[in-house]
Design an enzyme around this catalytic site. Structure first.
Site, PDB file in Angstrom:
ATOM      1  N   TRP A   1       0.640  -1.152  -0.130  1.00 34.14           N
ATOM      2  CA  TRP A   1       0.094   0.060  -0.054  1.00 34.14           C
ATOM      3  C   TRP A   1       0.762   1.321   0.175  1.00 34.14           C
ATOM      4  O   TRP A   1       0.479   2.244  -0.220  1.00 34.14           O
ATOM      5  CB  TRP A   1      -1.076  -0.090   1.378  1.00 34.14           C
ATOM      6  CG  TRP A   1      -0.127   0.273   2.705  1.00 34.14           C
ATOM      7  CD1 TRP A   1       0.876  -0.494   2.945  1.00 34.14           C
ATOM      8  CD2 TRP A   1      -0.402   1.131   3.488  1.00 34.14           C
ATOM      9  NE1 TRP A   1       1.187   0.086   4.344  1.00 34.14           N
ATOM     10  CE2 TRP A   1       0.409   1.038   4.637  1.00 34.14           C
ATOM     11  CE3 TRP A   1      -1.401   2.151   3.836  1.00 34.14           C
ATOM     12  CZ2 TRP A   1       0.419   1.691   5.737  1.00 34.14           C
ATOM     13  CZ3 TRP A   1      -1.360   2.894   4.802  1.00 34.14           C
ATOM     14  CH2 TRP A   1      -0.527   2.785   5.750  1.00 34.14           C
ATOM     15  N   ASP A   2       2.202   1.047   0.259  1.00 35.09           N
ATOM     16  CA  ASP A   2       3.197   2.156   0.224  1.00 35.09           C
ATOM     17  C   ASP A   2       2.911   2.797  -1.200  1.00 35.09           C
ATOM     18  O   ASP A   2       2.911   4.170  -0.933  1.00 35.09           O
ATOM     19  CB  ASP A   2       4.578   1.545  -0.025  1.00 35.09           C
ATOM     20  CG  ASP A   2       4.892   0.702   1.300  1.00 35.09           C
ATOM     21  OD1 ASP A   2       4.110   0.150   1.716  1.00 35.09           O
ATOM     22  OD2 ASP A   2       6.051   0.788   1.668  1.00 35.09           O
TER      23      ASP A   2
ATOM     24  N   GLU B   1       1.018  -2.759  12.330  1.00 32.52           N
ATOM     25  CA  GLU B   1       1.098  -3.990  12.250  1.00 32.52           C
ATOM     26  C   GLU B   1       1.632  -4.528  13.629  1.00 32.52           C
ATOM     27  O   GLU B   1       1.928  -5.535  13.839  1.00 32.52           O
ATOM     28  CB  GLU B   1       2.311  -4.301  11.300  1.00 32.52           C
ATOM     29  CG  GLU B   1       1.809  -4.024   9.827  1.00 32.52           C
ATOM     30  CD  GLU B   1       2.696  -4.497   8.746  1.00 32.52           C
ATOM     31  OE1 GLU B   1       3.999  -4.957   9.069  1.00 32.52           O
ATOM     32  OE2 GLU B   1       2.510  -4.562   7.626  1.00 32.52           O
TER      33      GLU B   1
ATOM     34  N   LYS C   1       2.965   0.420  16.114  1.00 28.16           N
ATOM     35  CA  LYS C   1       4.254   0.379  15.168  1.00 28.16           C
ATOM     36  C   LYS C   1       4.188   1.519  14.403  1.00 28.16           C
ATOM     37  O   LYS C   1       5.488   2.157  14.145  1.00 28.16           O
ATOM     38  CB  LYS C   1       4.137  -1.245  14.349  1.00 28.16           C
ATOM     39  CG  LYS C   1       5.463  -1.178  13.163  1.00 28.16           C
ATOM     40  CD  LYS C   1       5.233  -2.207  12.350  1.00 28.16           C
ATOM     41  CE  LYS C   1       6.323  -2.433  11.659  1.00 28.16           C
ATOM     42  NZ  LYS C   1       6.192  -3.353  10.596  1.00 28.16           N
ATOM     43  N   GLN C   2       3.196   2.118  13.783  1.00 28.61           N
ATOM     44  CA  GLN C   2       3.159   3.032  12.787  1.00 28.61           C
ATOM     45  C   GLN C   2       1.706   3.664  12.835  1.00 28.61           C
ATOM     46  O   GLN C   2       0.740   3.303  13.177  1.00 28.61           O
ATOM     47  CB  GLN C   2       3.619   2.398  11.280  1.00 28.61           C
ATOM     48  CG  GLN C   2       2.306   1.649  11.103  1.00 28.61           C
ATOM     49  CD  GLN C   2       2.846   0.576   9.613  1.00 28.61           C
ATOM     50  OE1 GLN C   2       3.172  -0.492  10.141  1.00 28.61           O
ATOM     51  NE2 GLN C   2       2.823   1.174   8.694  1.00 28.61           N
TER      52      GLN C   2
END
Ligand code: BGC
Length: 788
Positions: free
Chosen positions: A361-362, A488, A592-593
């Site tokens: 998806w980046d 994640e 995580k993000q």
């Protein structure tokens, strides 16, 4: 964090003044050249020493089985791995009878410059051979942005002390030995000898090698030709074998009379075309390159980049290092996507084998915003690549018992390649991310042709997926249970807010698209009832909110989980996924993000200002940034809620991720999403740009250290220049007649030659936010990377 004094701070280049062998692999990524089709790591011309030899072709991969200790229904059976294809960068040199190898003899000087305006990598070195011969080498390498199949190197060798016999060996080498395998899951599964020879041949100064893969059934050809200019009595001869082809050029050098060689390279591959057709293709590309000549290729490259910088440059005054990093970021994002032309844009671009060369998806969420507003055709092509995987995505949805299309979480060709379903198959948000990128591209470009064709298909098939993945509960709310959001360190959760909000927009947009393109919708089998079911699901979408804490829950019940024991976690235990089991990460509050915070950005229209500030503060204390896809989003929201200095710190982290090797794995390839995130941090962060529902709005504000920020956007055929200072912002149209914008909540019309200047209101008062112990971003304003 490491500070490398090796790069000089310059506005338009990355300049390394000495070679550090322990950082070779990282610098090979930094000095990589590519055009979205061909990628050459910045390996030394002579091939050795190398950190990681790498030559890649977008979309060219080998298939390999994905073995499971405990298999389950619907697990992907085959993986795809990017291949290090035939290396055409190699130019070895024999000085008297000693091969040039900088590990031997004496390296007097070594300099490399990645020139962001010329689009070339220059290298200069002086070396004294073990037998005492001093030589100087200059090489310039380019991967053509204008000629998709072409790369070229100009190599020059000169003796510095008395007559010296030399042999220059220009090579094509297939099946280079892979580096030793690593245990980091982000590194690649290197394949030994992935290519088998189909053809090899040479004539005059030209060599062609053609190879196929064993399992994926792809064929590629690499070809080289040369133009030699040098002292009299130069001898040149070519030879070719299955995995190696070379041109040998012998000369007796005297000081002041260098030997020059231009090496022209062409690459092509296909899954469909016959081996002779692919050979013809590269032979043709070589002929065209020869026709342009070295100077012609340089000129075209410069013209391509002049145009790019005119459309895309981001100017940052007040921080020279970030200015350099921003341009480096833009350049590499361009290199990753410029000429990908319906092939996947990988997470590492074509700079290294990390993540096996997979696209995630980046692409849609981080890379495409930049390309959409600066190189719209490249954004369209990337979306067309996704569209080309639609049949596979439909089949995947079918296998999962769902309707519509389930696009791959990680892939090269389109098949799902994630062997870890909780963070692969479970990450359904990729489908809404694709829809979001479609909507952004359509609104920014006004490309009706795309909207009526691929656009509708992508919106309809992803809406179908959401409708079948979720359900209306007893109260009528539409729930999407058991999915994984961007973070994640959580998996298979109910009603992830990011996912639900993105799906809501997706469903709504699909409904609207069927109204605007009724015929295409009917061809896709959409009837009134189905379209209405999407609208109803969107209207009833459940958004998890924790009333007690007054914040959105990343997913339902998330805020009730135990908070990770950050105080007991040492800095050596990050990234956490390399030191703790997922089962433990999943049941605790640790991020995580950016996940909920990404929703605050991409679905900012669904939150009030106060809510954004509260949510941001809450998730700040849980976010550890073990993914490079986080800092830029934190920069955007920090800036929005008035935390400008914190935004500046995050922005710097995104921008310097690879130049400073912040994640310690730039060796495997650059973090393209984070580099593209530098643009996002500048434009959406300090520029405060949002494009909800196609309305372009700006809430610009700068941190103290920056005196001016300027960026350009391509919007529906117009070019807008936005210049931000501390007191005011100015919007000018460089092309096109008028454009409606919103500045800090007020409408404005920008006309050609009549820039609009508006004052910048003071930032809102902010509450203090904190990060997990030891995980605050490094403060900007500390010592700079270089003394220059
Ligand atoms: C991130 C994913 C990302 C992938 C590739 C992972 O570490 O968590 O969100 O897509 O890297 O960049």
């Amino acid at each position: 964090m490491i500070n490398h004094p090796a790069f000089v701070v310059e506005p338009w280049s990355v300049h390394e003044t000495e070679l550090q062998l322990d950082r070779l692999a990282q610098t090979e990524s930094i000095f990589a050249l590519g055009n979205g089709h061909i990628g050459l790591r910045g390996n030394l011309d002579e091939g050795e020493p190398a950190g990681l030899p790498g030559t890649y072709l977008a979309g060219f991969y080998e298939a390999r089985p994905l073995p499971y200790a405990e298999a389950g229904y619907g697990f992907p059976e085959a993986g795809q791995v990017v291949i290090n294809v035939t290396n055409g960068k190699l130019i070895r040199l024999l000085v008297e009878d000693e091969p040039l190898d900088i590990r031997y003899g004496e390296l007097r000087s070594h300099e490399r410059v990645l020139d962001l305006r010329a689009g070339v990598l220059r290298r200069k070195l002086e070396w004294v051979s073990p037998t005492g011969r001093a030589i100087r080498i200059s090489s310039t390498r380019l991967v053509s942005l204008a000629q998709r199949a072409v790369a070229a190197i100009r190599y020059e060798v000169e003796t510095l002390d008395g007559p010296t016999p030399v042999v220059v060996q220009s090579e094509l080498v297939a099946n280079e030995k892979p580096p030793v395998a690593e245990s980091d899951p982000r590194a690649a599964a290197a394949l030994a000898s992935p290519l088998h020879s189909v053809y090899s041949g040479d004539r005059d100064s030209r060599v062609l090698l053609e190879h196929s893969t064993h399992a994926s059934g792809l064929t590629m050809a690499a070809a080289m030709d040369h133009i030699v200019d040098g002292p009299p009595h130069v001898q040149a001869s070519a030879e070719s074998f299955e995995d190696i082809g070379r041109l040998l050029v012998s000369a007796d050098l005297v000081p002041g009379k260098p030997l020059g060689l231009v090496k022209l390279l062409a690459y092509g591959w296909s899954a469909e075309r016959s081996p002779p057709a692919i050979l013809d293709q590269v032979a043709g590309a070589l002929a065209e390159a020869r026709h342009r000549g070295w100077e012609g290729l340089l000129t075209e490259q410069r013209e391509y980049l002049d145009d790019f910088w005119e459309r895309a440059d981001v100017e940052i005054d007040g921080d020279a290092e970030l200015q350099q990093a921003a341009r480096f970021s833009l350049f590499h994002t361009l290199q990753a996507g410029a000429r990908a032309e319906r092939r996947a844009i990988a997470a590492k671009g074509l700079t290294g084998p990390g993540y096996d060369g997979h696209a995630f998806w980046d692409t849609e969420t981080f890379v495409l915003p930049l390309l959409t507003y600066t190189v719209p055709p490249a954004a369209r092509d990337a979306l067309r690549w996704r569209r080309s995987t639609l049949e596979l995505a439909r089949a995947r949805a079918g296998a999962l018992g769902l309707k519509g299309a389930a696009f791959a979480w990680r892939t090269i060709r389109g098949q799902e390649c994630s062997g870890y379903w909780p963070a692969g198959t479970g990450a359904f948000h990729v489908n809404a991310d694709i829809a979001d990128a479609v909507l952004r591209y359509q609104a920014a470009s006004g490309d009706e042709e795309f909207a009526g064709a691929e656009g509708v298909e992508l919106l309809v098939e992803t809406a179908r997926l959401w409708r079948s993945l979720g359900h209306h509960d007893d109260t009528g709310s539409f729930r999407i249970d058991g999915v994984t959001g961007p973070d994640e360190y959580s998996a298979i959760a109910d009603n992830n807010v990011y996912t639900n909000l993105m799906a809501e927009r997706n469903l709504r947009a699909a409904f609207d698209a069927t109204r605007r393109h009724p015929q295409r919708a009917a061809e896709l089998g959409v009837d009134e009832e189905e379209a209405a079911s999407w609208r109803d699901a969107a209207q009833a979408m459940l958004i998890a909110f924790d009333e007690q804490r007054g914040v959105h829950a990343q997913a339902q019940s998330y805020t009730e989980h135990e908070v990770w024991d950050f105080a007991a976690t040492s800095s050596a235990q990050y990234p956490l996924f390399l030191h703790f089991p997922y089962f433990d990460l999943y049941r605790k509050q640790v991020v995580k993000q950016a996940d909920l915070v990404l929703a605050l950005h991409l679905r900012g229209d669904a939150f009030s200002d106060e809510q954004k500030a509260r949510d941001f503060a809450y998730y700040e204390q849980l976010t550890v940034r073990d993914s490079s896809l986080s800092a830029c989003t934190q920069a955007v929201i920090a800036a929005e809620v008035g935390q400008l200095e914190l935004a500046y710190d995050y922005f710097s982290e995104a921008a310097l991720i690879d130049l400073d090797d912040i994640q310690h794995n730039a060796r495997d390839g650059l973090h393209i999403a984070s580099l593209a995130g530098t643009w996002i941090g500048a434009v959406a962060g300090f520029g405060g740009m949002r494009d909800h529902d196609g309305i372009l709005s700006f809430n610009p504000r700068l941190p103290q250290a920056l005196t001016r920020l300027a960026f350009r956007l391509c919007v529906r055929g117009r070019r807008l220049l936005v210049e931000v200072g501390h007191e005011q912002a100015t919007y000018s149209l460089l092309r096109g007649s008028t454009l409606q914008i919103v500045h800090h909540g007020e409408q404005a019309t920008v006309h050609a030659k009549r820039p609009v200047t508006r004052p910048i209101p003071a930032a809102p008062a902010v509450e203090k936010v904190s990060q997990p112990a030891g995980r605050a971003p490094r403060r900007r304003g500390g010592p700079s990377r270089s003394g220059a």
